[in-house]
Design an enzyme around this catalytic site. Structure first.
Site, PDB file in Angstrom:
ATOM      1  N   CYS A  28       0.813  -1.254   0.121  1.00  0.00           N
ATOM      2  CA  CYS A  28       0.015  -0.129   0.035  1.00  0.00           C
ATOM      3  C   CYS A  28       0.915   1.182   0.094  1.00  0.00           C
ATOM      4  O   CYS A  28       1.524   1.506   1.021  1.00  0.00           O
ATOM      5  CB  CYS A  28      -0.932  -0.006   1.029  1.00  0.00           C
ATOM      6  SG  CYS A  28      -1.673   1.420   1.693  1.00  0.00           S
ATOM      7  N   CYS A  31       0.087   3.979   2.738  1.00  0.00           N
ATOM      8  CA  CYS A  31       0.519   3.073   4.127  1.00  0.00           C
ATOM      9  C   CYS A  31       2.025   3.802   4.125  1.00  0.00           C
ATOM     10  O   CYS A  31       2.474   4.151   5.454  1.00  0.00           O
ATOM     11  CB  CYS A  31       0.226   1.840   4.319  1.00  0.00           C
ATOM     12  SG  CYS A  31      -1.384   1.318   4.046  1.00  0.00           S
TER      13      CYS A  31
END
Length: 105
Positions: A28, A31
């Site tokens: 991600c 993230c």
């Protein structure tokens, strides 16, 4: 930040005072953007236990807590959910700290 190793561990951690679950994944990009700010955020809230949860390892927990976008944050106090910052959008340090201000009182 504690890296979650089991569902039982999560339930034990969230039942002890204040905790925030940080749902993310290795793949991600959003993230990865917030991760460098997490130590500073943790330092600002020393009474909160931060728990890192890999959504790929704990997909059942994501379903249990209705986590459909990452990175996402869910706050708990004594086992009860007190707030969430859940969306598929990138989050800034300031946004996460504003969320923490709301839930850590």
């Amino acid at each position: 930040m504690i890296t979650l190793e089991s569902e039982t561990q999560l339930h034990d951690l969230i039942n002890n005072d204040q905790a925030v679950a940080f749902f993310s994944a290795d793949w991600c990009p959003d993230c990865r953007v917030i991760e460098p700010a997490m130590p500073e955020i943790e330092e600002a809230y020393p009474n909160v236990t931060f728990i890192s949860i890999d959504r790929d390892q704990f997909i059942d927990l994501c379903q249990e807590y209705d986590i459909f976008g990452i990175p996402s944050f869910v706050a708990f106090k004594n086992g009860a959910e007190t707030g969430r910052f859940v969306s598929k959008d990138r989050k800034t340090k300031e946004e996460v700290m504003a969320f923490m201000d709301r839930v850590s009182g």
